[in-house]
Design an enzyme around this catalytic site. Structure first.
Site, short mmCIF file in Angstrom:
data_model
loop_
_atom_site.label_atom_id
_atom_site.label_comp_id
_atom_site.label_asym_id
_atom_site.label_seq_id
_atom_site.Cartn_x
_atom_site.Cartn_y
_atom_site.Cartn_z
N GLU A 98 -32.71 22.04 9.53
CA GLU A 98 -32.20 20.53 9.10
C GLU A 98 -32.41 19.54 10.30
OE1 GLU A 98 -29.09 21.99 5.97
OE2 GLU A 98 -28.48 20.57 7.16
N CYS A 111 -30.37 13.53 14.45
CA CYS A 111 -29.37 14.72 14.68
C CYS A 111 -30.33 16.01 14.72
CB CYS A 111 -28.32 14.78 13.64
SG CYS A 111 -27.25 16.23 13.83
N CYS A 118 -26.67 30.46 13.58
CA CYS A 118 -25.91 30.10 14.65
C CYS A 118 -25.12 31.41 15.10
CB CYS A 118 -25.04 29.05 14.57
SG CYS A 118 -24.03 28.92 16.29
N CYS A 122 -18.38 29.75 13.60
CA CYS A 122 -17.02 29.06 13.23
C CYS A 122 -17.15 29.15 11.70
CB CYS A 122 -17.47 27.43 13.67
SG CYS A 122 -17.84 27.62 15.51
N GLY A 168 -27.26 25.13 15.06
CA GLY A 168 -27.47 25.98 16.17
C GLY A 168 -26.32 25.46 17.41
N GLU A 169 -26.31 26.31 18.61
CA GLU A 169 -25.68 26.06 19.41
C GLU A 169 -26.51 25.87 20.64
OE1 GLU A 169 -22.64 25.30 20.80
OE2 GLU A 169 -23.50 25.55 22.74
N SER A 200 -23.52 18.59 21.69
CA SER A 200 -22.47 19.24 21.26
C SER A 200 -22.40 20.62 21.51
CB SER A 200 -22.33 18.60 20.03
OG SER A 200 -21.05 19.21 19.53
N SER A 223 -16.70 20.93 21.10
CA SER A 223 -15.92 21.31 19.50
C SER A 223 -14.76 21.94 19.78
CB SER A 223 -16.88 22.01 18.58
OG SER A 223 -18.32 21.20 18.56
N LEU A 224 -13.59 21.42 19.73
CA LEU A 224 -12.08 22.01 19.97
C LEU A 224 -11.69 22.78 18.80
CD1 LEU A 224 -11.35 22.10 22.90
CD2 LEU A 224 -10.00 19.87 22.61
N HIS A 225 -11.09 21.69 17.91
CA HIS A 225 -10.61 22.18 16.57
C HIS A 225 -9.32 23.04 16.71
CE1 HIS A 225 -14.65 21.08 15.20
NE2 HIS A 225 -15.25 22.09 15.52
N ASN A 299 -15.68 18.81 6.18
CA ASN A 299 -16.94 18.67 5.21
C ASN A 299 -16.90 20.01 4.62
OD1 ASN A 299 -19.23 17.51 4.18
ND2 ASN A 299 -19.79 16.88 5.95
N1 SAH Z 1 -22.78 24.29 17.64
C1 SAH Z 1 -22.62 22.77 18.21
C2 SAH Z 1 -23.18 21.74 17.70
C3 SAH Z 1 -23.46 21.72 16.20
S1 SAH Z 1 -22.08 21.62 15.02
C4 SAH Z 1 -21.13 22.67 18.43
O1 SAH Z 1 -20.17 23.67 17.42
O2 SAH Z 1 -20.72 21.96 18.79
C5 SAH Z 1 -21.70 19.90 15.41
C6 SAH Z 1 -20.43 19.43 15.00
O3 SAH Z 1 -20.08 19.76 13.71
C7 SAH Z 1 -19.39 20.43 15.83
O4 SAH Z 1 -18.47 19.79 16.24
C8 SAH Z 1 -18.94 21.22 14.56
O5 SAH Z 1 -17.74 21.85 14.80
C9 SAH Z 1 -18.91 20.31 13.51
N2 SAH Z 1 -18.81 20.88 12.12
C10 SAH Z 1 -19.67 22.04 11.70
N3 SAH Z 1 -19.09 22.14 10.51
C11 SAH Z 1 -18.36 21.38 10.03
C12 SAH Z 1 -17.85 21.00 8.76
N4 SAH Z 1 -18.00 21.81 7.49
N5 SAH Z 1 -17.03 19.93 8.69
C13 SAH Z 1 -16.79 19.15 9.92
N6 SAH Z 1 -17.39 19.46 11.07
C14 SAH Z 1 -18.33 20.43 11.15
FE1 SF4 Z 2 -22.53 27.15 15.61
FE2 SF4 Z 2 -21.70 24.98 16.15
FE3 SF4 Z 2 -21.64 25.98 13.60
FE4 SF4 Z 2 -20.01 26.83 15.27
S1 SF4 Z 2 -20.06 24.59 14.73
S2 SF4 Z 2 -21.33 28.05 14.02
S3 SF4 Z 2 -21.16 26.70 17.29
S4 SF4 Z 2 -23.52 25.27 14.71
#
Ligand code: SAH
Ligand code: SF4
Length: 365
Positions: A98, A111, A118, A122, A168-169, A200, A223-225, A299
């Site tokens: 994507e 983007c 990945c 997560c 992806g990361e 990111s 990405s902390l969360h 999301n």
């Molecule tokens: N792998 C990297 C970059 C891709 S994800 C990373 O994790 O940072 C980009 C961002 O989208 C990250 O902050 C990720 O935590 C967030 N993200 C992924 N899925 C999501 C979802 N379902 N709702 C909100 N944020 C999400």
């Molecule tokens: Fe990979 Fe980023 Fe999704 Fe985590 S949030 S699974 S690191 S793409």
């Protein structure tokens, strides 16, 4: 990442120096490499061998032995207000990734994905739910940027921002990602300014250290969360490998070395990580760091039953952060929020070329 089959060379995989070397080996001066580079990244031509000024033998050689590895769009989804278009782009091995184009006036944003799937897992992320399939090549990353830049060009606009927030990361595919960024930043080509490129990461500490050592001039978003290792690890498994003490230490070093603010992303999930205690923990964790927090109400994805935090709780969370002098932005239902759902088109729609949906993730730019 060089191709093992002996098919044509993807020109998007070559740095400017590598293109020069290739043409030098064929007996052509740097001048010709400059013409081809400019055709690729100034004219955004998919047939750079047709560029003016090339000698016929060079044209033939390029046409026979190279491709500009454009990725065909297998489908797209537009947000209802037309500000965001998410593409499913096909790769030569049949997989798909994507790429999202966000139209914000004067600051159009691409983007971009860095991997198919990945490995980080997560729990709330559609891409994580797919598992890891493979790294993208530098050329496949560049091709996404060119795809978006060509569309914008057709509308008389230029690409300004790139966010590596697709599938992806990026720091798990460090070399290809950096090679791609070098190409799109090249001042004789797309010339995307480094300050408009956001990388990111889930928090791959060795990668952040390497960015710091190499003084890579991109914006860093982490990405902390979760603000404690235990809470974070429930959502983001790599938290077990790279604990917060190390991660934040690496962010401080990056911030001090490069004189940069660090962005932190926090998907707000109802009842999971959106309470006052977590906001206080976050405020304490980031104390003294030049930081900005991006709050993204979850999301929803098929593989995770969490729900997004509602407006009043989002504002309460923000006001706790403000007590710590921590600036934050809520990214509810904006373009970036569609991007944050990256992986959803690839997983939910199975690659079908749908169009016109996406209203539920409507950005309001
Ligand atoms: N792998 C990297 C970059 C891709 S994800 C990373 O994790 O940072 C980009 C961002 O989208 C990250 O902050 C990720 O935590 C967030 N993200 C992924 N899925 C999501 C979802 N379902 N709702 C909100 N944020 C999400
Ligand atoms: Fe990979 Fe980023 Fe999704 Fe985590 S949030 S699974 S690191 S793409």
């Amino acid at each position: 990442m060089a191709s093992e089959n002996h098919g044509p060379t993807d020109l998007y995989n070559l740095s400017r120096a590598q293109l020069r070397e290739r043409l030098t080996a064929w007996g052509y001066s740097d001048y010709y490499a400059g013409l081809v580079w400019s055709a690729l990244y100034r004219d955004l031509s998919l047939e750079p061998w047709a560029a003016d000024g090339l000698r016929p033998e060079l044209r033939e050689r390029l046409a026979a032995g190279t491709v500009a590895g454009a990725l065909p769009a297998r489908g797209h989804v537009d947000s209802a207000d037309g500000h965001t278009r998410k593409f499913l782009l096909g790769l030569t091995d049949g997989q798909a990734i994507e790429t999202v184009l966000m139209y914000f006036r004067g600051r159009a944003t691409a983007c971009v994905s860095t991997q198919v799937g990945c490995a980080m897992g997560c729990v709330f992320c559609a891409t994580g739910q797919m598992g890891f399939r493979r790294h993208l090549t530098a050329g496949e990353i560049v091709a996404q940027v060119v795809h978006v830049a060509r569309l914008l060009r057709a509308r008389g606009e230029a690409l300004r921002n790139i966010v590596l927030m697709g599938m992806g990361e990026p720091l798990h595919n460090y070399d290809a990602t950096m090679a791609a960024l070098d190409t799109v930043m090249d001042h004789r080509g797309l010339a995307v300014a480094p300050r408009f490129i956001t990388l990111s990461t889930v928090g791959v500490v060795p990668g952040i250290r390497r960015l710091t050592e190499e003084r890579r001039p991109v914006r860093l978003a982490v990405s902390l969360h979760g603000a404690t290792d235990e809470e974070r690890a429930r959502l983001v498994p790599p938290a077990r490998r790279w604990p917060l003490a190390e991660l934040i230490g690496a962010c401080r070093a990056y911030s001090e070395t490069l004189g940069r603010r660090v962005f932190f992303e926090w998907a707000l999930i109802e009842g999971q990580n959106d309470g006052a205690a977590q906001a206080h923990a976050l405020g304490r964790l980031l104390g003294g760091l030049e930081a900005h927090v991006n709050l993204i109400p979850l999301n929803p994805t098929l593989g995770y039953d969490g729900r997004p935090t509602a407006g009043p709780a989002v504002r309460a969370f923000q006001s706790v952060l403000a007590e710590y002098g921590l600036p934050s932005t809520v990214r509810q239902r904006r373009g970036i929020d569609v991007a944050a759902g990256c992986g959803q088109l690839a997983t939910e729609r199975g690659g079908a070329g749908e169009q016109g949906g996406g209203g539920e993730r409507t950005p309001s730019v």
